[in-house]
Design an enzyme around this catalytic site. Structure first.
Site, PDB file in Angstrom:
ATOM      1  N   GLY A  62       0.810  -1.221   0.000  1.00 43.25           N
ATOM      2  CA  GLY A  62       0.000   0.000   0.000  1.00 43.25           C
ATOM      3  C   GLY A  62       0.833   1.255   0.000  1.00 43.25           C
ATOM      4  O   GLY A  62       0.584   2.179   0.787  1.00 43.25           O
ATOM      5  N   ALA A  63       1.813   1.335  -0.890  1.00 47.49           N
ATOM      6  CA  ALA A  63       2.787   2.435  -0.836  1.00 47.49           C
ATOM      7  C   ALA A  63       2.589   3.482  -1.913  1.00 47.49           C
ATOM      8  O   ALA A  63       3.497   4.270  -2.177  1.00 47.49           O
ATOM      9  CB  ALA A  63       4.202   1.857  -0.929  1.00 47.49           C
ATOM     10  N   GLY A  66      -0.279   8.097   1.092  1.00 46.71           N
ATOM     11  CA  GLY A  66      -0.361   8.091   2.551  1.00 46.71           C
ATOM     12  C   GLY A  66       0.901   7.670   3.267  1.00 46.71           C
ATOM     13  O   GLY A  66       2.029   7.983   2.856  1.00 46.71           O
ATOM     14  N   ILE A  67       0.710   6.922   4.355  1.00 42.31           N
ATOM     15  CA  ILE A  67       1.811   6.516   5.215  1.00 42.31           C
ATOM     16  C   ILE A  67       2.804   5.629   4.467  1.00 42.31           C
ATOM     17  O   ILE A  67       4.021   5.750   4.640  1.00 42.31           O
ATOM     18  CB  ILE A  67       1.272   5.785   6.462  1.00 42.31           C
ATOM     19  CG1 ILE A  67       0.420   6.743   7.306  1.00 42.31           C
ATOM     20  CG2 ILE A  67       2.404   5.220   7.299  1.00 42.31           C
ATOM     21  CD1 ILE A  67      -0.332   6.060   8.429  1.00 42.31           C
ATOM     22  N   GLY A  68       2.284   4.732   3.621  1.00 34.92           N
ATOM     23  CA  GLY A  68       3.168   3.842   2.870  1.00 34.92           C
ATOM     24  C   GLY A  68       4.110   4.594   1.956  1.00 34.92           C
ATOM     25  O   GLY A  68       5.309   4.308   1.898  1.00 34.92           O
ATOM     26  N   SER A 190      -3.758   0.079  14.976  1.00 33.50           N
ATOM     27  CA  SER A 190      -4.413   1.306  15.448  1.00 33.50           C
ATOM     28  C   SER A 190      -4.797   1.121  16.899  1.00 33.50           C
ATOM     29  O   SER A 190      -5.089  -0.010  17.335  1.00 33.50           O
ATOM     30  CB  SER A 190      -5.668   1.580  14.607  1.00 33.50           C
ATOM     31  OG  SER A 190      -6.468   2.586  15.209  1.00 33.50           O
ATOM     32  N   TYR A 214     -13.334  -2.615  10.874  1.00 30.89           N
ATOM     33  CA  TYR A 214     -11.979  -2.048  10.905  1.00 30.89           C
ATOM     34  C   TYR A 214     -11.285  -2.367  12.237  1.00 30.89           C
ATOM     35  O   TYR A 214     -10.126  -2.814  12.249  1.00 30.89           O
ATOM     36  CB  TYR A 214     -12.060  -0.534  10.696  1.00 30.89           C
ATOM     37  CG  TYR A 214     -10.727   0.160  10.673  1.00 30.89           C
ATOM     38  CD1 TYR A 214      -9.909   0.114   9.544  1.00 30.89           C
ATOM     39  CD2 TYR A 214     -10.271   0.877  11.770  1.00 30.89           C
ATOM     40  CE1 TYR A 214      -8.682   0.747   9.516  1.00 30.89           C
ATOM     41  CE2 TYR A 214      -9.043   1.524  11.747  1.00 30.89           C
ATOM     42  CZ  TYR A 214      -8.256   1.456  10.626  1.00 30.89           C
ATOM     43  OH  TYR A 214      -7.040   2.095  10.612  1.00 30.89           O
TER      44      TYR A 214
END
Length: 371
Positions: A62-63, A66-68, A190, A214
Site C-alpha cells: 500500500g505504498a 499516505g503513510i506507505g 491502530s 476495521y
C-alpha cells in the site's frame, strides 16, 4: 405608602455590548478548544535515529499514497532498496519514479499485489523471490476501510485485506526473512483495536458496521504481531505493531454519504500529515536496541501498553491456526513444516469450526453477489 425605588433598565447599547462580549468569549473558547485538540491530534515524535539502510531490502504494501508512500520516501533516503507492493501497478511505478528522483536512489521499484486475492499473493511471492535474494524489512501497511464487500476468495474484505492477506504474505516470505536475519516485520495497527471484537463464530460479520470491521481487523493484527514474535523471534525476526496516530490519508475515501465528506474535510484539517504519521514506522525499521521490544505496540516512537487480552496465548494461537486453514495451509501443505507440531494439536472440533467459518464466508459472498 413609600414609593418603590426601581433601578433603571440597561440601555439597548449596554445589552448589545454584553451580548457581543458573551458571544466573543464563547467563540474564542470554541476556537481555542479546536486549536488545542488539533495540536493534540497532530503531536508527533520524530524518529531521531540516523541509521542508514544501505544494502538492505524493504517491502512496503500500500505504498502509492499516505503513510506507505511517506515511509518509502524516508527509507529510500536512507539508502534502502525499496519495493512498493501496489494494487495499481501503473500508479505504483509512477510513485516509484518520483521517489527515486527525489531521493536520488535508483533502487525503488513497484510490483503488482492485490491482498484481496490469495492466488495473487502467491504469484507475488513467487515473482519477488525470483527477483530478490533477501528481505530485511517487511512493512504491512495496506488497508481497506469501506462498505461491506468480499475478497476474491469469499472473505469479509476488511478482515481479508487488512489482516488475512498480510498474514499470508508474511508467512510465505518467512523463509526469506529468516535468511536475511536479523530482519523486521512492521504491522500497521491502530489504538482503535480496543473496540474490536474477534468472534470466531462470526467471521463474515453478518451485522456489518464499517468501524466494527476495521477495529476487528486491527485487533487481529495485534494478535498476529504477538504470535509472530513467539514463533519467530528466536530466528532473529523481530515483529512490531504500530499506531501511526490520526493521519490524513485516503483511507476514508470510501466512507459514504454526507458524513463521509464531513469526515474527510475534518481529517484534512485536524489530522497529522503522512510525513508525520510514518515516523514511528521508520523508527521501528531503523532504530537500534529494539530486539527486546519485539512483539510490542509502538506509538510516537515508544512502546505503549496494550490490553492484556492482546497477549492471550490461546486466542493468538487459535487465530494463527485458523488463518493457516483459511489460506489453505493445512498440515499436509508443503509450506507448513514449521507449524506442523502446533497444528497437530488442533482438535477435530476446532478444525471443523474453521471449515464451517470458511463456508460461512463463501456463502456470505455469494449472497452479496446475488444482490
Amino acid at each position: 405608602m413609600d414609593s418603590v425605588t426601581r433601578k433603571p433598565l440597561p440601555s439597548k447599547g449596554v445589552q448589545s455590548f454584553t451580548l457581543v462580549i458573551i458571544s466573543t468569549t464563547f467563540l474564542s473558547s470554541v476556537l481555542l478548544g479546536i486549536f488545542l485538540w488539533r495540536m493534540y491530534l497532530r503531536w508527533t515524535v520524530k524518529c531521531k535515529s540516523e541509521n542508514r539502510l544501505d544494502g538492505k531490502t524493504v517491502l512496503i504494501t500500500g505504498a502509492t499514497s499516505g503513510i506507505g508512500k511517506a515511509t518509502a520516501h524516508e527509507l529510500a533516503l536512507r539508502g534502502a532498496r525499496v519495493i512498493l507492493a501496489c494494487r495499481n501497478q501503473q500508479l505504483g511505478e509512477a510513485v516509484a519514479r518520483t521517489i527515486s528522483k527525489k531521493t536520488r536512489n535508483g533502487d525503488v521499484l513497484a510490483l503488482y499485489l492485490d491482498l484481496a486475492s490469495l492466488q495473487c499473493i502467491r504469484d507475488f511471492v513467487k515473482q519477488f523471490k525470483e527477483k530478490e535474494n533477501k528481505l530485511n524489512i517487511l512493512i504491512n501497511n495496506a488497508g481497506y476501510f469501506g462498505p461491506k464487500a468480499a475478497t476474491v476468495d469469499g472473505y469479509e474484505r476488511t478482515f481479508g485485506v487488512n489482516y488475512l492477506g498480510h498474514f499470508y504474505l508474511t508467512y510465505l516470505l518467512h523463509d526469506l526473512l529468516m535468511k536475511s536475519a536479523p530482519s523486521r516485520i512492521i504491522n500497521l495497527s491502530s489504538n482503535y483495536y480496543v473496540k474490536g471484537n474477534l468472534n470466531f463464530n462470526d467471521l463474515p460479520l453478518v451485522n456489518y458496521e464499517m468501524m466494527d470491521a476495521y477495529s476487528r481487523s486491527k485487533l487481529a493484527i495485534m494478535h498476529f504481531t504477538v504470535e509472530a514474535h513467539r514463533m519467530w523471534s528466536w530466528e532473529a525476526i523481530w515483529t512490531f505493531s504500530v499506531h501511526p496516530g490520526c493521519v490524513a490519508t485516503s483511507v476514508l475515501r470510501r466512507y459514504p454519504g454526507l458524513f463521509g465528506k464531513i469526515l474527510r474535510a475534518f481529517s484534512a484539517f485536524m489530522f497529522k500529515s503522512s510525513e508525520d504519521g510514518c515516523q514511528t514506522v521508520v523508527y521501528c525499521a531503523v532504530a537500534d536496541g529494539l530486539r527486546e521490544e519485539s512483539g510490542k505496540f509502538f506509538e510516537n516512537c515508544r512502546v505503549v501498553p496494550t490490553k492484556d487480552y492482546v497477549r492471550d496465548k490461546a486466542v493468538c494461537k487459535k487465530l494463527w491456526l485458523l488463518s493457516l486453514h483459511l489460506c489453505g495451509l493445512d498440515e499436509t501443505h508443503p509450506e507448513n513444516k514449521l507449524q506442523s507440531a502446533a497444528t497437530n494439536s488442533l482438535s477435530n472440533s476446532e478444525t471443523e469450526a474453521g471449515s464451517v467459518n470458511r463456508r460461512q464466508m463463501v456463502k456470505e459472498t455469494n449472497s452479496l453477489s446475488d444482490r
